[in-house]
Scaffold this active site. Sequence first.
Site, mmCIF file in Angstrom:
data_model
loop_
_atom_site.group_PDB
_atom_site.id
_atom_site.type_symbol
_atom_site.label_atom_id
_atom_site.label_comp_id
_atom_site.label_asym_id
_atom_site.label_seq_id
_atom_site.Cartn_x
_atom_site.Cartn_y
_atom_site.Cartn_z
ATOM 1 N N LYS A 6 0.949 -1.293 0.086
ATOM 2 C CA LYS A 6 0.072 -0.038 -0.071
ATOM 3 C C LYS A 6 0.796 1.038 0.017
ATOM 4 O O LYS A 6 1.984 1.057 0.481
ATOM 5 C CB LYS A 6 -0.834 -0.028 1.329
ATOM 6 C CG LYS A 6 -1.932 0.912 1.173
ATOM 7 C CD LYS A 6 -3.249 -0.026 0.398
ATOM 8 C CE LYS A 6 -4.396 0.984 0.254
ATOM 9 N NZ LYS A 6 -5.699 0.039 -0.148
ATOM 10 N N ASP A 66 -7.181 4.349 -4.323
ATOM 11 C CA ASP A 66 -7.609 4.311 -3.275
ATOM 12 C C ASP A 66 -8.197 5.611 -2.831
ATOM 13 O O ASP A 66 -8.670 6.329 -3.923
ATOM 14 C CB ASP A 66 -6.670 3.930 -1.952
ATOM 15 C CG ASP A 66 -7.445 3.546 -0.745
ATOM 16 O OD1 ASP A 66 -7.742 2.157 -0.808
ATOM 17 O OD2 ASP A 66 -7.589 4.129 0.072
HETATM 18 N N1 GLU Z 1 -7.151 0.274 -2.849
HETATM 19 C C1 GLU Z 1 -8.034 -0.893 -3.222
HETATM 20 C C2 GLU Z 1 -7.926 -1.887 -1.997
HETATM 21 O O1 GLU Z 1 -8.279 -1.337 -0.971
HETATM 22 C C3 GLU Z 1 -7.754 -1.431 -4.413
HETATM 23 C C4 GLU Z 1 -6.343 -2.049 -4.466
HETATM 24 C C5 GLU Z 1 -5.698 -2.463 -5.907
HETATM 25 O O2 GLU Z 1 -6.728 -2.690 -6.885
HETATM 26 O O3 GLU Z 1 -4.624 -2.920 -6.106
HETATM 27 O O4 GLU Z 1 -8.140 -3.083 -2.137
#
Ligand code: GLU
Length: 451
Positions: free
Chosen positions: A129, A169
């Site tokens: 992340k 996100d």
């Molecule tokens: N931010 C999204 C999550 O919390 C998607 C992450 C992604 O597609 O890599 O899962």
Amino acid sequence: MMGIDEKLQPILAEVKRRNAGEPEFHQAVHEVLESLGRVVAKHPHYLDLALIERICEPERQIIFRIPWVDDHGKVQINRGFRVQFNSALGPYKGGMRFHPSVNVGIIKFLGFEQTFKNALTGMPIGGGKGGSDFDPKGRSDGEIMRFCQSLMTELHRHLGDQTDVPAGDIGVGGREIGYMFGQYKRLNNRFEAGVFTGKALAYGGSRARTEATGYGNTYFVQAMLATKGTSYDGKRVVVSGSGNVAIYTIEKVQSFGGKVVACSDSSGYVIDESGIDLALLKEVKDVRRERISEYARRRGADAHFVPAEKGSVWDVACQVAMPSATQNELSGKDARALVKNGVMAVGEGANMPCTPEAVKVFQDAGVLFAPGKAANAGGVATSALEMQQNASRDSWTFEQTEARLATIMRNIHDTCHATAEEYGAPGDYVLGANIAGFVRVAEAMRMLGVI
Ligand code: GLU
């Protein structure tokens, strides 16, 4: 929920000591460790191999300066993060968040959750992340672009379609992904489509990616309702938030015959007894980027706006609640209000939106409760489908992609359900998700040696 097994308490104590001042990360680890007592009772070798300790420690953490020039010629400084949590199952995968609240603890909690979520999808993706404390609110398009370019000028060297694959996100959507991918492509002199997901269709994006998180949560809750012989049809539903996750949750719930009567943003909520007008909501929030009160103003007599100081969206009576805004947005008090008003199912569209106290209130009351790492995994699962299309230089139809998403969500539901049963806690989706996600990652790590 139960307490933490004695054997695991020193692990939590060490996580807290080593990551002082990071309450969200502690909360996320605490919640997973609560489920793992039953796993180590069955598989004591996980303790001997220090697998839990290793999983709680990110593989790599990158923190960097992001200097950029605003529209008035003033130099601004933000802080950038990428926490590469775990790559046992595949390249690090997870979104980027732009929000003033972002700090290393928040990114760590999200990366930790992402690792188990990604494992639950059954796709070959590790967990990571990133983000920045940059506040996109009120910034011009040019400022957003210069910020994204500066961020990528540092981050590009840490990414790669086989290494680390970011996405969106909170505060990061198609526009920001375009600017970051554009700068990555320029610095590497490579059109490496699979290094980012959530791209626009025009340059390698996947159909149904934008819809996937909200649709996926809707499918997950549908499967939970089906275990009780019921469905969305005719039910009152409240969805918090009004970003991408909330919008496509509302769309899908409505298509299944549910009536969504309220949604929100950080300024307050709107209640609309005749059902949220999705076209108007998209126009206000997605196109014009206005406050939610604007929805009520333009909708007229049908809807009214309640400012955040005057109450919570969870005061609105409903049978299904889908928190889709942000972490810890739904408190124990909110949960008690929902239970009093007859809620029967809760699906977390956001990451960790319910406080631990709220989760306990729901579970004690026998409410079907789907934790985010299972219920909102449809977004990242469709990201993995985007990577698959990029790798084969293919582009699937919307129907084909959504059908894959629906199957994946059904499998995640069934895995969590069966795991909870296997470990002696039928109906406990929190336990099922934590154990199933953990075991997948732990097994891969065990096979890879001491890494
Ligand atoms: N931010 C999204 C999550 O919390 C998607 C992450 C992604 O597609 O890599 O899962």
